[in-house]
Design an enzyme around this catalytic site. Structure first.
Site, mmCIF file in Angstrom:
data_model
loop_
_atom_site.group_PDB
_atom_site.id
_atom_site.type_symbol
_atom_site.label_atom_id
_atom_site.label_comp_id
_atom_site.label_asym_id
_atom_site.label_seq_id
_atom_site.Cartn_x
_atom_site.Cartn_y
_atom_site.Cartn_z
ATOM 1 C CB SER A 113 -0.868 -0.061 1.247
ATOM 2 O OG SER A 113 -1.350 1.131 1.439
ATOM 3 C CB SER A 114 0.768 4.695 -1.660
ATOM 4 O OG SER A 114 -0.746 4.807 -1.232
ATOM 5 C CB CYS A 115 -0.337 4.035 3.915
ATOM 6 S SG CYS A 115 -0.367 1.994 4.515
ATOM 7 C CE1 TYR A 142 -3.704 -2.769 5.181
ATOM 8 C CE2 TYR A 142 -3.008 -0.393 4.148
ATOM 9 C CZ TYR A 142 -3.392 -1.987 3.934
ATOM 10 O OH TYR A 142 -3.775 -2.499 2.757
ATOM 11 C CE LYS A 146 -1.364 -4.624 2.882
ATOM 12 N NZ LYS A 146 -1.361 -5.846 1.937
ATOM 13 C CG HIS A 185 -10.294 3.161 1.195
ATOM 14 N ND1 HIS A 185 -10.427 1.933 1.011
ATOM 15 C CD2 HIS A 185 -9.040 3.402 1.691
ATOM 16 C CE1 HIS A 185 -9.427 1.019 1.547
ATOM 17 N NE2 HIS A 185 -8.756 2.005 2.146
#
Length: 314
Positions: A113-115, A142, A146, A185
């Site tokens: 995920s880009s987070c 999160y 990841k 989201h």
């Protein structure tokens, strides 16, 4: 170890998380490939249950794995269910990656995920910016889970020679999204909010935050196509960002969604709600060099997502 191109034709392919938005899109895209598709529901195998996962892999022995299973949600869900987001995603990644390794899976793709990127990393976000600064606090659990999955893939490549790869999708939307009023989201939340306002005749819709953060959005079927492309053609320990390479402010985006839904009332913003990261745009130059670009425009994609919402909410 790695072999490219990796032929999917004739292979048994497991999509972990096939009922989620990403997993379902992968299933749709794999229907165009000559593969034997493997899926398993949570009622049969809970991917958090190590013994169940190991037993299923030993029996089925998939040759290729797309690890799209995850506990996901929007900014409120991430910030509220911090323990669940950390534990569930850590355990899912560890169980599936280890099971793939011990059962001689030929290739595995882990979807991050880009987070995972630092909150204030230089924009656009390059793959090598991971772990160069503090994470966005609202989704830190999160992101850490990841990052652990990414590092596990890297370690198994390094130690065992496993042909396991990592991809980093940007913010996704499309059929199968979660429209929960609190935990969704931003795309799904706005589609639902504007639709309900249109139906009720509301004169104003309040959007969370200031409207100033910039976000990149990718239609989920484009993501699935990129994943198939990379599964066939890419093998390296370096991450690959998957996105459009373009972003938009939340305020501008809200107007795009309102237009797609047909809502013509006012839009205001609630700055007491969290904004999250100020900007999150992926550098997709590595993906472009590998021969793939997104094909669904934001306007078209939101229209398709709204039609899917109308079908699913009946």
């Amino acid at each position: 170890m790695a072999s490219t191109p990796f032929e999917l034709t004739g292979k048994t392919v497991f999509v972990a998380g096939h009922k989620g938005m990403v997993g379902a899109a992968l299933v749709r895209r794999l229907a165009r490939e000559n593969v034997e598709l493997l899926t398993v529901g949570r009622n049969e195998v809970d991917l958090r249950d190590q013994a169940a996962v190991f037993g299923w892999f030993a029996k089925k022995r998939p040759q290729a794995v797309f690890l799209a299973a995850a506990k996901v949600g929007g900014i409120v869900a991430n910030n509220t269910l911090r323990g669940e987001f950390l534990y569930d995603n850590l355990v899912i990644a560890a169980n599936v990656i280890q099971a793939a390794h011990t059962n001689a899976t030929q290739k595995l793709m882990f979807l991050g995920s880009s987070c995972i990127y630092p909150r204030l990393a230089p924009q656009p976000l390059r793959e090598d910016s991971m772990l160069t600064g503090p994470l966005e606090p609202t989704n830190e659990p999160y992101a850490i889970a990841k990052i652990a999955g990414i590092k596990m893939v890297e370690a198994y490549r390094s130690q065992y020679g496993s042909d396991f790869i990592n991809v980093m999708p940007t913010n996704l939307y499309g059929p199968g999204d979660n429209y929960h009023p609190e935990y969704s989201h931003v795309v799904a939340a706005l589609i639902r909010r504007f639709h309900e306002a249109k139906v009720s005749g509301a004169s104003n819709v309040v959007v969370w935050g200031t409207g100033t953060p910039r976000r990149e959005f990718l239609y989920v079927d484009d993501l699935a196509d990129a994943c198939i492309h990379l599964m066939k053609s890419y093998s390296s320990d370096e991450l690959v960002n998957i996105g459009t390479g373009e972003d938009i402010t939340i305020a501008e985006f809200a107007r795009v969604v309102a237009a797609a839904v047909g809502y013509t009332g006012g839009i205001s913003f609630n700055p007491s709600r969290p904004d999250g990261t100020p900007r999150k745009l992926l550098d997709v130059s590595r993906l472009a060099k590998l021969g793939w670009r997104a094909s669904t425009s934001l306007k078209d994609g939101i229209g398709l997502a709204y039609q899917a919402y109308l079908r699913d909410s009946k």
